[in-house]
Enzyme design. Structure first.
Site, PDB file in Angstrom:
ATOM      1  N   LYS A  65      -1.528  -0.269   3.365  1.00 17.11           N
ATOM      2  CA  LYS A  65      -2.048  -1.625   3.608  1.00 17.11           C
ATOM      3  C   LYS A  65      -1.508  -2.251   4.902  1.00 17.11           C
ATOM      4  O   LYS A  65      -2.216  -3.002   5.564  1.00 17.11           O
ATOM      5  CB  LYS A  65      -1.754  -2.547   2.421  1.00 17.11           C
ATOM      6  CG  LYS A  65      -2.576  -2.204   1.186  1.00 17.11           C
ATOM      7  CD  LYS A  65      -2.316  -3.200   0.067  1.00 17.11           C
ATOM      8  CE  LYS A  65      -2.985  -2.761  -1.219  1.00 17.11           C
ATOM      9  NZ  LYS A  65      -2.825  -3.741  -2.305  1.00 17.11           N
ATOM     10  N   THR A 151      16.804  -8.502  -3.915  1.00 23.21           N
ATOM     11  CA  THR A 151      17.417  -8.736  -2.604  1.00 23.21           C
ATOM     12  C   THR A 151      17.044 -10.163  -2.184  1.00 23.21           C
ATOM     13  O   THR A 151      15.919 -10.419  -1.749  1.00 23.21           O
ATOM     14  CB  THR A 151      16.880  -7.716  -1.577  1.00 23.21           C
ATOM     15  OG1 THR A 151      16.948  -6.420  -2.160  1.00 23.21           O
ATOM     16  CG2 THR A 151      17.658  -7.758  -0.278  1.00 23.21           C
ATOM     17  N   LYS A 154      15.057 -11.290   1.084  1.00 24.47           N
ATOM     18  CA  LYS A 154      13.614 -11.058   1.238  1.00 24.47           C
ATOM     19  C   LYS A 154      12.819 -12.212   0.626  1.00 24.47           C
ATOM     20  O   LYS A 154      11.771 -12.605   1.152  1.00 24.47           O
ATOM     21  CB  LYS A 154      13.212  -9.722   0.604  1.00 24.47           C
ATOM     22  CG  LYS A 154      13.541  -8.548   1.535  1.00 24.47           C
ATOM     23  CD  LYS A 154      13.546  -7.212   0.826  1.00 24.47           C
ATOM     24  CE  LYS A 154      12.202  -6.695   0.451  1.00 24.47           C
ATOM     25  NZ  LYS A 154      12.310  -5.360  -0.222  1.00 24.47           N
TER      26      LYS A 154
END
Ligand code: ATR
Length: 270
Positions: A65, A151, A154
């Protein structure tokens, strides 16, 4: 006959050929749609060859993508926001346009179950799947979108990226508080049968849970949500049909009916 396809790697389990064949029958459109495996290091070559041999449009799935985003000569605003492309279209002028219909698919499916305006929504995960749906969710006039990710950084990056599009913030799994109207699992944890580490107190009896994954039985996340007393747990099969319907509309200018195709698909995965 106009030719369409889905490209991914692996691609053999793709439901897209079945979905688009049913859409074409339903709307009496003459087209063919196949699943094509592109080599991991040969995505651009596969695209060039497909379009030079008369391909009209295609869907792009894992892991291409982001490469499709780069390959497209023009991007729709929702593809730019998503940072990824799941739909390519050959325009009348010969340019290849990149679009992203994943967020449409999720929002349309959610709307079958609930009103999104003024809702407090928790989005678990901060990968490509999360980024693709944030713009369309914020566009629904929701009260707040909280992103939590293993995380933290992010989640923070996504919250900053979409800060001017609505009320969005990042939060660590451990600091999450209050209860949510809707909890969406976009993590790939379900693939390994594991759960994002969130507290059961985030789920109340009016919480709707949505797992972007689907399988024959309930996903581990949806089973967990129901055990915590969630009102409803929905899997991502409707999102899959919804994104396909929006791609079909981009290509053919006609929106197919989704419920009969979703029902047929549900039968085949059981
Ligand atoms: P996708 O395009 O499907 O979003 P991705 O970009 O690889 O795939 O992102 C996967 C997401 O699932 C990430 O948010 C990842 O968390 P990290 O950013 O910390 O890697 C999350 N994820 C994967 N496995 C997980 C697990 N076992 N528990 C919690 N989160 C998980």
């Amino acid at each position: 006959m106009d030719r369409y396809a889905v490209f991914g790697n692996p691609i053999n389990h793709s439901k897209s050929p079945m979905i688009h064949t049913l859409f074409a029958q339903q709307t009496a459109q003459q087209l063919s749609y196949q699943a094509i495996e592109a080599p991991i290091d040969g995505f651009a070559e596969a695209m060039t060859s497909f379009f030079s041999q008369g391909g009209k449009g295609c869907n792009i799935t894992v892991p291409f993508k982001e490469e499709a985003f780069v390959f497209a000569q023009q991007l729709t605003s929702r593809a730019k926001l998503a940072g990824a492309v799941n739909t390519l279209l050959l325009s009348d002028s010969g340019d290849i346009i990149g679009d992203n219909t994943d967020g449409f698919g999720l929002v349309h499916d959610l709307q079958q179950y609930m009103e999104l305006a003024n809702k407090r929504i928790l989005l678990l995960g901060a990968g490509g799947a999360a980024r693709g749906v944030i713009g369309p969710l914020l566009a629904q006039g929701i009260e707040e979108l909280v992103i939590a990710n293993r995380t933290d950084a992010k989640a923070q990056t996504l919250a900053t990226l979409f800060a001017d599009k609505g009320n969005i913030k990042a939060c660590s799994f451990t600091a999450l508080a209050g209860d949510f109207d809707l909890v969406i699992n976009s993590t790939s944890a379900s693939l390994s049968g594991s759960l994002p580490p969130i507290a059961s107190t985030l789920i109340s009896k009016h919480t709707i849970c949505y797992d972007m994954m689907y399988k024959a039985e309930a996903t581990v996340f949806n089973l967990w949500a129901l055990e915590q007393g969630a009102e409803l747990a929905i899997d991502g099969l409707g999102m899959l049909v919804g994104q396909a319907a929006e791609s079909f509309k981009v290509w053919r200018g006609i929106t197919p009916a989704m419920p009969p195709v979703l029902a047929a698909l549900r039968k085949t995965i059981k």
